[in-house]
Design an enzyme around this catalytic site. Structure first.
Site: not given
Length: 182
Positions: A23, A28, A46, A48, A58, A61, A70, A117, A130, A166-167
């Protein structure tokens, strides 16, 4: 779930068990009891989700006053994920580690609070999901430059990576060190 400690203190690579039959498959993806037993008594508050094209970088940060742990997973594509230990009392303070994460491998990466990260998309688009231990605080957001001369992170970039404004303005390790030690 199999938990494997990595080189940086308290970082864990979690390999998920996949059950397959005619199938399809089932796995998990998260269990609070196992997560807390191996990673600590954290609550994830939270969730994301980012989508990035190939060659996007990226990061790196972090939040200083309200650091975020995270738990991340690549659900499409392949990334090179980088962590820098910013915890002054850690035995691995100031060290970095990079790990390949691929949507074809059922794995999660636990990045504890107190790390910078970031990631580079080697095969994209890449979707990264995350969960965080604290809420995003824009006024507490810092960026450690991905090309810091002191840290000498070995990114597998093919040419110049695509960065946000920003980066591009990320600070060096030397500039951030006084903030980290306070």
């Amino acid at each position: 779930m199999q938990f494997q400690p990595l080189a940086l203190a308290n970082v864990q690579l979690i390999t998920l068990k996949v059950f397959q039959d005619a199938r399809g498959s089932f796995m998990e993806n998260f269990r609070l009891d196992q997560f807390q037993a191996h990673c600590g008594p954290y609550q994830l508050v939270q969730d994301n989700y980012s989508v990035s094209d190939a060659s996007v970088l990226r990061g790196l940060h972090f939040q200083l006053r309200r650091p975020q742990g995270k738990l991340l997973q690549v659900t499409r594509g392949r990334i090179f994920d980088v962590l820098v230990d910013l915890r002054p009392n850690s035995p691995t303070f100031g060290r970095w580690e990079g790990i390949w994460l691929d949507s074809q491998l059922p794995q999660l990466l636990w990045v504890p609070p107190g790390f910078a990260h970031g990631f580079y998309v080697a095969e994209g688009p890449a979707d990264v999901s995350y969960k965080c231990t604290d809420y995003y605080q824009p006024d507490d957001q810092f960026v450690l430059t991905y090309q810091d001369p002191e840290l000498q992170i070995q990114w597998p970039c093919d040419g110049q990576p695509l960065l946000s404004d920003k980066d591009q303005r990320g600070q060096s390790w030397a500039e951030l060190l006084p903030l980290l030690r306070n």
